[in-house]
Design an enzyme around this catalytic site. Structure first.
Site, PDB file in Angstrom:
ATOM      1  N   GLU A   1       1.002  -1.231  -0.149  1.00  0.00           N
ATOM      2  CA  GLU A   1      -0.182   0.050  -0.069  1.00  0.00           C
ATOM      3  C   GLU A   1       1.038   1.253   0.159  1.00  0.00           C
ATOM      4  OE1 GLU A   1      -3.620   0.384   2.074  1.00  0.00           O
ATOM      5  OE2 GLU A   1      -4.141  -1.900   1.552  1.00  0.00           O
TER       6      GLU A   1
ATOM      7  N   TYR B   1      -3.260   4.722   7.036  1.00  0.00           N
ATOM      8  CA  TYR B   1      -2.717   3.255   7.486  1.00  0.00           C
ATOM      9  C   TYR B   1      -1.265   3.193   6.585  1.00  0.00           C
ATOM     10  CZ  TYR B   1      -1.420  -1.660   6.443  1.00  0.00           C
ATOM     11  OH  TYR B   1      -0.537  -2.670   6.227  1.00  0.00           O
TER      12      TYR B   1
ATOM     13  N   LYS C   1       2.458   3.273   7.744  1.00  0.00           N
ATOM     14  CA  LYS C   1       3.633   2.063   7.177  1.00  0.00           C
ATOM     15  C   LYS C   1       4.752   2.702   6.574  1.00  0.00           C
ATOM     16  CE  LYS C   1       3.404  -1.931   8.020  1.00  0.00           C
ATOM     17  NZ  LYS C   1       3.865  -2.570   9.021  1.00  0.00           N
TER      18      LYS C   1
END
Ligand code: NAD
Ligand code: DAU
Length: 348
Positions: A134, A152, A156
């Site tokens: 992602e 998110y 990360k």
């Protein structure tokens, strides 16, 4: 001895179970047991002296320092994270806390431990950081990009950068993996595939976001685990390895595949098909259209190949959920139910 963080979650749990099937090397498993961490996943290891479970936070420097000093692991594998994109949209703070600050504190505790090792142990030590595709963002057919778009994926990406910097600046022997969407046993039923299986069996709507034509690249979780073992063994320091199984599929196809397998394996008594439960719902804000992973580096350099095709993996997965209703019931109780009720109402 290896230290695994987040080993009561979906991928970490599968990793610990697989590791202890193939190796006698013990595991210390540090997990905070958030809503996503389940000791039920590890029940087969009860009484197994090779597995030490510790409930705690990767951001608790004193605890992590003490565990490192006591168990002297030769490697740390960091799975611990907040992992669900929808939750990061509703409440990003936990993602910053664990994925960014937690990874920073873990890196610092590990650096302190590693600095004091003998030269030989220092060379042999590894910090393997488990990350996601992602961070690359929504891909077009032509442009590889690095565009983390959700809270998110941004958190990360921040953790990946910290890991990289701790190698570049301090020499910590790190390696990072960026994997595509996993599926398989012990997957928390807030994620697409297990949610569809569980809702279908409960006679509930199957909520497909937007037009259902978003593409994800799917990998059976045990193939992700074998890739991590291979990278731990032979990955080059400071490198990142993409992990994926060349299985790009639109979400709606995934949902139809799950429904067809359920029609075959657990046909409804009244004869209707599970696909009649599919319901198109409002799209996820900022929903990335396409993820796809190019795993050629891992395949060519380290000789890794997935063992499952999507067809074999998804069949095993659906069968696993049919065989393990108690695991589902246990993880769906308590805090999870309350959160779902608040976000989506009673029918989800
Ligand atoms: P998960 O949510 O199922 O499990 C995460 C685990 O981490 C849980 O057991 C939770 O209790 C634990 N945890 C959370 N915060 C913690 C903290 N502060 N300290 C210690 N433990 C904590 O997630 P998952 O799907 O198993 O993902 C594991 C890792 O793999 C994550 O880093 C995720 O970003 C990455 N990843 C996931 C996928 C996927 O498809 N699921 C794909 C690529 C990468
Ligand atoms: O790509 C790797 C990532 O895969 C990991 O880093 C994440 O930790 C993991 O959660 C997963 O993220 P996704 O957002 O891709 O997974 P999710 O299962 O939530 O959604 C998969 C696709 O299905 C996505 O396009 C959104 C869609 N979806 C999801 C749910 C939960 C639906 O259409 N309906 C749903 O109810």
């Amino acid at each position: 001895m290896i230290l695994v963080t987040g080993g009561a979650g979906f991928i970490g749990g599968n990793f610990v179970l697989d590791w202890l099937t193939g190796s006698s090397e013990p595991v210390v498993n540090l997990d905070k047991l958030t809503y996503a961490g389940n000791l039920d996943t590890l029940v087969s290891l009860k009484g197994d002296a090779r597995h030490t479970f510790v409930q705690g936070d990767i951001g608790d420097s004193a605890l992590v320092g003490e565990l490192l000093a006591r168990h002297k692991p030769r490697a740390v594998i960091n799975f611990a994270a907040e992992s669900h994109v929808d939750r990061s949209i509703h409440g990003p703070e936990d993602f910053i806390q664990t994925n960014v600050l937690g990874t920073f504190r873990l890196l610092e505790a590990v650096r302190q431990y590693w600095s004091a090792l003998t030269a030989t142990d220092k060379d042999a030590f590894r910090f393997l950081h488990v990350s996601t595709d992602e961070v690359y963002g929504s891909l077009s057919k032509t442009d590889p990009a690095y565009e983390p778009n959700s809270p998110y994926s941004a958190s990360k990406a921040a953790s990946d950068h910290l890991v990289r910097a701790w190698h570049h600046t301090y020499g910590l022997p790190v390696v990072t993996t960026n994997c595509s969407n996993n599926y398989g046993p012990y997957h928390f039923p807030e994620k697409l595939i297990p949610l569809m299986i569980v809702n279908a069996l409960a006679g509930k709507p199957l909520p497909v976001y937007g037009d259902g034509m978003q593409i994800r690249d799917w990998l059976y979780v045990k193939d992700h685990c074998s890739a991590i073992r291979r990278v731990l063994e032979a990955g080059r320091l400071g490198e990142t390895y993409n992990v994926g199984g060349w299985n790009e599929k639109p979400n709606i196809d995934i949902v139809h595949t799950v429904c067809a397998l359920l029609d075959e394996l657990r046909p409804k008594a009244e004869g209707s098909q599970y696909a009649t439960q599919i319901t198109y719902v409002t799209d996820r804000p900022g929903h990335d259209r396409r993820y796809a992973i190019d795993a050629r580096k891992l395949e060519a350099e380290l000789g890794w190949k997935p063992a499952e095709t999507f067809e074999t993996g998804i069949r095993k997965t659906v069968q696993w959920y049919l065989d393990n209703p108690q695991w589902v019931a246990n993880v769906q109780s308590g805090a999870y139910r309350e959160w779902v009720g608040k976000q989506y109402g009673a029918e989800r």
